[in-house]
Design an enzyme around this catalytic site. Structure first.
Site, PDB file in Angstrom:
ATOM      1  N   LYS A  45       0.834  -1.197   0.000  1.00  0.00           N
ATOM      2  CA  LYS A  45       0.000   0.000   0.000  1.00  0.00           C
ATOM      3  C   LYS A  45       0.871   1.250   0.000  1.00  0.00           C
ATOM      4  CE  LYS A  45      -0.448  -0.020   5.046  1.00  0.00           C
ATOM      5  NZ  LYS A  45      -1.377   0.011   6.196  1.00  0.00           N
ATOM      6  N   ARG A 140     -10.015   0.453  15.408  1.00  0.00           N
ATOM      7  CA  ARG A 140      -9.773   1.228  14.187  1.00  0.00           C
ATOM      8  C   ARG A 140     -10.637   0.696  13.060  1.00  0.00           C
ATOM      9  NH1 ARG A 140      -3.821   1.632  11.434  1.00  0.00           N
ATOM     10  NH2 ARG A 140      -4.388  -0.532  10.981  1.00  0.00           N
ATOM     11  N   TYR A 250      13.986  30.932   6.716  1.00  0.00           N
ATOM     12  CA  TYR A 250      12.774  31.556   7.236  1.00  0.00           C
ATOM     13  C   TYR A 250      12.818  31.646   8.764  1.00  0.00           C
ATOM     14  CZ  TYR A 250      10.507  31.111   2.675  1.00  0.00           C
ATOM     15  OH  TYR A 250      10.165  31.217   1.340  1.00  0.00           O
ATOM     16  N   MET A 298      10.069  24.544   1.588  1.00  0.00           N
ATOM     17  CA  MET A 298       9.369  23.683   0.642  1.00  0.00           C
ATOM     18  C   MET A 298      10.313  22.941  -0.290  1.00  0.00           C
ATOM     19  SD  MET A 298       6.437  24.622  -2.178  1.00  0.00           S
ATOM     20  CE  MET A 298       5.270  25.222  -0.955  1.00  0.00           C
TER      21      MET A 298
END
Length: 351
Positions: A45, A140, A250, A298
């Site tokens: 998955k 779950r 930043y 980013m």
């Protein structure tokens, strides 16, 4: 704008290079298969835990895997297109509204999780194979004890449950879930599965008829003997000198305490290198550790390379000196998050 004197830059592609060792994935599966009492499936998955489900699944199928597990039917459709009709593909999310034609046409086996899913499957695909997932304490997915009757197992291909704390062998939840699974499935002549990677390592009491390792295939904890699978190199775009007192990135969260050499590498949270690595993660130039300086942004990460004798063309964030779990530990997360987040911009190679 810094007054730093800039150092020479090298010419290299602007994206990181992610190398994935398919042979290591296969060997990890074989090692877990040797530990398993019964059949060993493979969980592919989340795009093969970020490694590329098509390439991973083909390698595992060639090694003998005949049962695969995916999270949702859409993943199952992609896997069927890759592997063809000769393997079994099981879908953890079960039979969702809208899945009926995909399940039917592609021969996918849903792991039914609720009375509603059982009703849907019985009404829409009465002759189609299915498995059942039981909730033994994780709360779950899966049928809970008050919804469960052994009569529901008639015709099922598999009954499974999932351990919540298998990565901690001493956790009392493991024994409690094992006892609940044994109680709920007593006397049912249907193949059973409880163990993923961690459960496989807990020993044969947890293995039943089928184990279904996931993260251990990809070099992740708790499989301490796993071969590493991923190597990730990030090219250096630019280097510069900071004077004592100058800041980087930043928020100016890193301020040089002395004259410092900073390398800016290509990669950031858009590539799965999460902001939690800011000021905590480490890259490597050969054997030399180079700490992240300031915030991960980013597309870029600033790295302190002051201790290097020469500036290389890249730095390594996953490799011989840092596994995916060591990187995850450094920034307070788990290897799963690092692996599955590795982005599409990397130039990928396989061996």
């Amino acid at each position: 704008m810094t007054l730093a004197a800039r150092l020479p830059t090298s010419e290299r592609m602007g994206t990181g290079h992610l190398h994935i060792n398919l042979g290591a994935i296969v060997e990890n599966w074989r090692a877990l298969d040797r530990l398993s009492a019964g059949e060993t499936a493979a969980v592919v998955k989340a795009d093969g835990y970020g490694m590329g489900s098509a390439r991973v699944a083909r390698a595992l199928a060639a090694a003998g895997v005949r049962r695969f597990f995916v999270a949702v039917a859409e993943e199952g459709a992609s896997l069927r297109a890759t592997l063809g009709p000769d393997v079994e593909i099981n879908v953890f999310s079960g039979h969702m509204a809208g899945d009926t034609r995909r399940l039917s046409d592609l021969g996918l086996i849903p792991m039914l999780n609720s009375p509603e899913q059982i009703a849907r499957h019985t009404a829409e695909l009465p002759d189609h194979p299915f498995g059942l997932q039981l909730d033994t304490g994780m709360n779950r997915l899966g049928l809970e004890t008050y919804d469960w009757s052994t009569d529901l197992a008639a015709g099922a291909t598999l009954i499974l449950s999932h351990l919540a704390c298998a990565d901690d062998p001493d956790h009392p939840a493991n024994a409690a879930q094992l006892a609940a699974f044994l109680d709920m499935t007593a006397g049912i002549p249907i193949p059973r599965s409880l163990a993923a990677t961690g459960g496989t390592l807990l020993g044969p009491d947890y293995h039943f008829d089928l184990t279904r390792p996931g993260v251990g295939l990809y070099g992740g904890a708790p499989f301490a003997d796993a071969q590493p699978v991923a190597t990730l190199d990030l090219p250096i775009i630019q280097t510069r000198r900071l004077r004592a007192g100058e800041s980087v990135g930043y928020g100016c969260t890193f301020t040089a305490e002395k004259d410092t050499v900073i390398a800016t590498v290509s990669g950031g949270y858009a590539d799965g290198l999460i902001r939690a690595m800011s000021g905590r993660g480490t890259l490597y130039a050969g054997d030399t550790p180079c700490p992240i300086a300031g915030r991960v942004s980013m597309d870029l990460i600033s790295v302190d390379v002051t201790d290097l004798d020469a500036i290389p063309d890249h730095l390594t964030i996953l490799g011989p000196h840092q596994t995916v779990d060591q990187l995850a530990d450094a920034c307070g997360t788990i290897g799963y998050e690092i692996l599955t987040g590795l982005g599409a911009r990397y130039a990928r190679t396989y061996s």
